[in-house]
Design a protein around this motif. Structure first.
Motif, PDB file in Angstrom:
ATOM      1  N   GLY A  98       0.819  -1.208   0.000  1.00 28.61           N
ATOM      2  CA  GLY A  98       0.000   0.000   0.000  1.00 28.61           C
ATOM      3  C   GLY A  98       0.854   1.259   0.000  1.00 28.61           C
ATOM      4  O   GLY A  98       0.617   2.189  -0.767  1.00 28.61           O
ATOM      5  N   MET A  99       1.882   1.292   0.850  1.00 27.32           N
ATOM      6  CA  MET A  99       2.739   2.474   0.909  1.00 27.32           C
ATOM      7  C   MET A  99       3.566   2.606  -0.361  1.00 27.32           C
ATOM      8  O   MET A  99       3.871   3.712  -0.791  1.00 27.32           O
ATOM      9  N   LEU A 100       3.935   1.465  -0.956  1.00 23.78           N
ATOM     10  CA  LEU A 100       4.687   1.526  -2.218  1.00 23.78           C
ATOM     11  C   LEU A 100       3.866   2.257  -3.273  1.00 23.78           C
ATOM     12  O   LEU A 100       4.353   3.156  -3.957  1.00 23.78           O
ATOM     13  N   PHE A 101       2.586   1.874  -3.379  1.00 24.41           N
ATOM     14  CA  PHE A 101       1.748   2.536  -4.378  1.00 24.41           C
ATOM     15  C   PHE A 101       1.473   3.984  -4.000  1.00 24.41           C
ATOM     16  O   PHE A 101       1.451   4.863  -4.861  1.00 24.41           O
ATOM     17  N   ALA A 102       1.273   4.236  -2.709  1.00 23.75           N
ATOM     18  CA  ALA A 102       0.970   5.602  -2.294  1.00 23.75           C
ATOM     19  C   ALA A 102       2.161   6.524  -2.551  1.00 23.75           C
ATOM     20  O   ALA A 102       2.015   7.592  -3.137  1.00 23.75           O
ATOM     21  N   VAL A 103       3.349   6.100  -2.119  1.00 29.65           N
ATOM     22  CA  VAL A 103       4.497   7.019  -2.152  1.00 29.65           C
ATOM     23  C   VAL A 103       5.199   6.975  -3.515  1.00 29.65           C
ATOM     24  O   VAL A 103       5.443   8.013  -4.128  1.00 29.65           O
ATOM     25  N   LEU A 104       5.510   5.780  -3.997  1.00 25.32           N
ATOM     26  CA  LEU A 104       6.274   5.713  -5.245  1.00 25.32           C
ATOM     27  C   LEU A 104       5.399   6.022  -6.455  1.00 25.32           C
ATOM     28  O   LEU A 104       5.729   6.869  -7.275  1.00 25.32           O
ATOM     29  N   VAL A 105       4.266   5.326  -6.586  1.00 27.00           N
ATOM     30  CA  VAL A 105       3.463   5.470  -7.803  1.00 27.00           C
ATOM     31  C   VAL A 105       2.657   6.770  -7.779  1.00 27.00           C
ATOM     32  O   VAL A 105       2.776   7.598  -8.675  1.00 27.00           O
ATOM     33  N   ALA A 106       1.851   6.959  -6.718  1.00 25.65           N
ATOM     34  CA  ALA A 106       0.924   8.097  -6.741  1.00 25.65           C
ATOM     35  C   ALA A 106       1.638   9.416  -6.524  1.00 25.65           C
ATOM     36  O   ALA A 106       1.230  10.438  -7.056  1.00 25.65           O
ATOM     37  N   LYS A 107       2.713   9.417  -5.727  1.00 25.76           N
ATOM     38  CA  LYS A 107       3.334  10.699  -5.394  1.00 25.76           C
ATOM     39  C   LYS A 107       4.547  10.982  -6.281  1.00 25.76           C
ATOM     40  O   LYS A 107       4.579  11.974  -7.005  1.00 25.76           O
ATOM     41  N   HIS A 108       5.545  10.095  -6.252  1.00 31.73           N
ATOM     42  CA  HIS A 108       6.808  10.460  -6.889  1.00 31.73           C
ATOM     43  C   HIS A 108       6.826  10.231  -8.390  1.00 31.73           C
ATOM     44  O   HIS A 108       7.511  10.947  -9.107  1.00 31.73           O
ATOM     45  N   LEU A 109       6.057   9.254  -8.902  1.00 29.32           N
ATOM     46  CA  LEU A 109       6.021   9.101 -10.360  1.00 29.32           C
ATOM     47  C   LEU A 109       5.342  10.302 -11.003  1.00 29.32           C
ATOM     48  O   LEU A 109       5.589  10.626 -12.156  1.00 29.32           O
ATOM     49  N   TYR A 110       4.483  10.989 -10.252  1.00 26.35           N
ATOM     50  CA  TYR A 110       3.823  12.170 -10.805  1.00 26.35           C
ATOM     51  C   TYR A 110       4.630  13.442 -10.551  1.00 26.35           C
ATOM     52  O   TYR A 110       4.215  14.516 -10.927  1.00 26.35           O
ATOM     53  N   GLY A 111       5.758  13.331  -9.867  1.00 28.68           N
ATOM     54  CA  GLY A 111       6.602  14.509  -9.684  1.00 28.68           C
ATOM     55  C   GLY A 111       6.772  14.955  -8.249  1.00 28.68           C
ATOM     56  O   GLY A 111       7.300  16.023  -8.003  1.00 28.68           O
ATOM     57  N   GLY A 112       6.330  14.163  -7.278  1.00 31.85           N
ATOM     58  CA  GLY A 112       6.603  14.484  -5.883  1.00 31.85           C
ATOM     59  C   GLY A 112       5.575  15.413  -5.263  1.00 31.85           C
ATOM     60  O   GLY A 112       4.518  15.674  -5.840  1.00 31.85           O
ATOM     61  N   LEU A 113       5.917  15.895  -4.088  1.00 33.58           N
ATOM     62  CA  LEU A 113       5.000  16.711  -3.298  1.00 33.58           C
ATOM     63  C   LEU A 113       4.454  17.874  -4.119  1.00 33.58           C
ATOM     64  O   LEU A 113       5.199  18.622  -4.737  1.00 33.58           O
ATOM     65  N   GLY A 114       3.136  18.005  -4.134  1.00 36.50           N
ATOM     66  CA  GLY A 114       2.520  19.125  -4.836  1.00 36.50           C
ATOM     67  C   GLY A 114       2.193  18.841  -6.293  1.00 36.50           C
ATOM     68  O   GLY A 114       1.521  19.632  -6.931  1.00 36.50           O
ATOM     69  N   GLN A 115       2.675  17.747  -6.818  1.00 35.04           N
ATOM     70  CA  GLN A 115       2.456  17.449  -8.233  1.00 35.04           C
ATOM     71  C   GLN A 115       1.478  16.305  -8.449  1.00 35.04           C
ATOM     72  O   GLN A 115       1.096  16.044  -9.581  1.00 35.04           O
ATOM     73  N   ASN A 116       1.123  15.595  -7.358  1.00 38.78           N
ATOM     74  CA  ASN A 116       0.331  14.382  -7.550  1.00 38.78           C
ATOM     75  C   ASN A 116      -1.107  14.720  -7.920  1.00 38.78           C
ATOM     76  O   ASN A 116      -1.751  15.546  -7.299  1.00 38.78           O
ATOM     77  N   LEU A 117      -1.582  14.037  -8.959  1.00 36.62           N
ATOM     78  CA  LEU A 117      -2.954  14.229  -9.431  1.00 36.62           C
ATOM     79  C   LEU A 117      -3.935  13.565  -8.476  1.00 36.62           C
ATOM     80  O   LEU A 117      -5.037  14.050  -8.247  1.00 36.62           O
ATOM     81  N   PHE A 118      -3.520  12.419  -7.901  1.00 36.65           N
ATOM     82  CA  PHE A 118      -4.423  11.640  -7.052  1.00 36.65           C
ATOM     83  C   PHE A 118      -3.960  11.691  -5.601  1.00 36.65           C
ATOM     84  O   PHE A 118      -2.780  11.859  -5.325  1.00 36.65           O
ATOM     85  N   ASN A 119      -4.921  11.511  -4.709  1.00 37.60           N
ATOM     86  CA  ASN A 119      -4.609  11.436  -3.295  1.00 37.60           C
ATOM     87  C   ASN A 119      -3.773  10.175  -3.026  1.00 37.60           C
ATOM     88  O   ASN A 119      -4.260   9.068  -3.240  1.00 37.60           O
TER      89      ASN A 119
END
Lengths: 340, 223
Positions: A98-119
């Motif tokens: 769960g954290m892998l998808f939350a942090v790596l996929v949803a947050k950092h693949l989209y560009g990190g803090l402030g860039q994520n399209l999804f929660n």
């Protein structure tokens, strides 16, 4: 990239906002542990550990400075929200995925803090519920009704040593929403399940604590009233219409307000400053529709709760909503063109 | 020795202009069917076969096809090739045919086939066209197989499951269990897994390109 009144900048730094959100979550967590047992402490810790692990990994891979991003608390908020959305006492690797998808996929693949399209927390939750539906039904029963409420030591064993020690039947139970769905499909009256669900001690206390935490966020101006009010109104309105149309098959609006992650979602999940709509009218549309979709998924879907999917769906619509709800600047007409 | 032109065609098909990773053409079957190695490989080879037949035909007929109605003509030729492959697979690998289902006829609408016919075979010699079709087809197959392997290992912990559909019951024991006692990770098998997996593969390819670029640029001595 803040716009003009710069005075409030210091008070509402990322770190300041995140610390306030965390502080507002603490009472809810304490009550959660009181109602559902100490397992929540274990899942919180496991999620936190993996959150920092994946955040460090992602920052290192992206050649970003570690200290400012690790200390801003945003990843901690993601971890805690995910832990509170998941059943406690699952095997540790489920929290890790769960954290892998939350942090790596949803947050950092989209560009990190402030860039994520999804929660991020909801992406983690969605990935888990799609992948491991069996585990995601192992909700711990409230301590007051469980035939065996695991102690902290037993909870640690369940998380790290696997399910062998105690049978899941002893400490888990179907959620009121699942019970309701099964009961109605078998031809029963919705009201019977609803009545039973209100007899569980402490559940309302948890909802009220989340509400108080949310009001604290409102009072400290971390969030505005638009999202929680519109979300709760959307839920009450949709559930109310369904209830009036067919009270035998649908639960009343109050049930939807106190069940699942309604309150957590209204004040803590939908209000994520990055993935939520940013304009006042946009927030009303975003949260109102999220409430509408939540009740639809709960009433007609097969998933335990609808909050995560409705948040993700509305996240997708946010750029569109924002583009059409830009507030009118004084001296300009509605389309953003200069008035004549 | 192979000519410079032939080498360019091979490099373009397999790497530089890879249909799956660079042109991003023919994504519908790529994403829909790549949930196991066997499915990926068979659909990839079927597509390659169709591309080859279509490219040969178009390149032989290129001087007779009126320019104004070339697209409908190409589509008809492709549809004929797909029908042949469809019937062949139905006759000889029937269980596999049932698994791949609608995605065999759908090769007709796969844009990579039409794209190669329109941009390459209708303008070039027959030999170049065949080479291009085979290389583009193999490039696509390669991506399909890698993605299929990723999704199969990630989702089920096996490799080559379903091989018996293509090669008969004797192949049932050839299934490789990569991760024993694996719980299964449904997301990798479901459509999101295809999108995430393809995204990661594209990122990997771009990463390799960037690294090679950096190595090529670096040794410029400062004056």
């Amino acid at each position: 990239m803040a716009s003009s009144p710069h005075i409030a900048l210091q008070r509402n730094s990322v770190r300041g906002v995140m610390l306030k959100v965390l502080a507002a979550l603490v009472p809810g967590i304490v009550v959660y542990a009181w109602v559902f047992g100490p397992g929540i402490w274990v899942s919180l810790l496991v999620c936190t550990a993996f959150a920092y692990f994946f955040e460090t990994l992602a920052l290192a891979m992206r050649n970003q400075p570690l200290k400012p991003f690790l200390s801003d608390g945003s990843v901690l908020v993601t971890a805690w929200l995910l832990a509170l959305s998941l059943p406690t006492m699952l095997p540790w690797w489920i929290y890790a995925v769960g954290m892998l998808f939350a942090v790596l996929v949803a947050k950092h693949l989209y560009g990190g803090l402030g860039q994520n399209l999804f929660n991020p927390a909801m992406v983690g939750y969605a990935a888990l519920i799609v992948s491991f539906p069996m585990y995601m039904n192992l909700w711990p029963a409230p301590v007051s009704v469980a035939s065996h409420a695991p102690t902290l030591q037993e909870a640690i064993d369940l998380v790290f040593a696997g399910q062998g020690a105690i049978s899941p039947d002893a400490y888990t139970t179907a959620t009121p929403m699942d019970t309701l769905r099964a009961h109605v499909r078998a031809g029963g009256e919705a009201a019977e399940v609803v009545r039973a669900s209100f007899q569980v001690i402490g559940k309302e206390a948890l909802v009220v604590t989340y509400l108080l935490g949310g009001l604290l966020l409102l009072a400290t101006r971390v969030i505005t009233w638009h999202i929680p009010v519109a979300f709760l109104a959307g839920i009450v309105a949709t559930a109310g219409v369904l209830y009036l149309l067919d009270p035998a098959r649908h639960a009343d609006p109050l049930f939807h307000l106190v069940t699942g992650s309604t309150m957590l979602g209204a004040f803590f999940i939908l209000t994520d400053p990055v993935s939520a709509s940013g304009t006042p009218r946009g927030k009303l549309i975003y949260a109102g529709l999220a409430g509408f979709i939540t009740v639809l998924i709960r009433s007609y879907g097969n998933y335990p709760d609808g909050v995560a999917f409705s948040v993700l769906l509305m996240n997708m619509a946010v750029p569109f909503i924002d583009a059409y709800t830009q507030p009118r600047v004084f001296g300009q007409t509605r389309g953003g063109r200069r008035g004549s | 020795m192979i000519s410079r032109e032939a080498r360019d065609i091979i490099v373009n098909g397999l790497w530089k202009q890879n249909p799956g990773l660079v042109q991003l053409l023919g994504l519908c079957p790529l994403l829909a069917i790549s949930n196991s190695v066997v499915n990926s490989l068979s659909l990839g080879l079927a597509t390659t076969l169709v591309m080859t037949v279509a490219s040969v035909s178009v390149s032989l007929l290129r001087n007779f096809i009126p320019h104004e109605i070339r697209i409908p003509t190409f589509v008809l030729i492709i549809a004929a090739a797909v029908t042949v492959v469809d019937l062949l697979m139905n006759a000889y690998v029937h269980p596999l045919y049932l698994v791949l289902g609608v995605f065999i006829p759908l090769i007709t609408t796969n844009c990579i086939v039409l794209a190669r016919v329109e941009t390459f075979a209708s303008k070039r010699s027959t030999f170049s066209s065949v080479l291009d079709a085979v290389m583009m087809g193999l490039g696509l197959t390669l991506v399909l197989v890698v993605l299929g392997a990723l999704r199969e290992v990630g989702g089920k912990g096996t490799l080559f499951s379903g091989l018996d559909l293509a090669l008969g019951p004797a192949a049932r024991d050839w299934v490789v269990t990569v991760l024993p006692d694996y719980q299964g990770f449904l997301l990798a098998i479901l459509p999101p897994g295809a999108f995430i997996g393809l995204g990661l593969l594209i990122a990997l390819k771009n990463g390799i390109e960037a690294m090679r670029q950096a190595r090529r640029v670096q040794p410029v001595p400062a004056l």
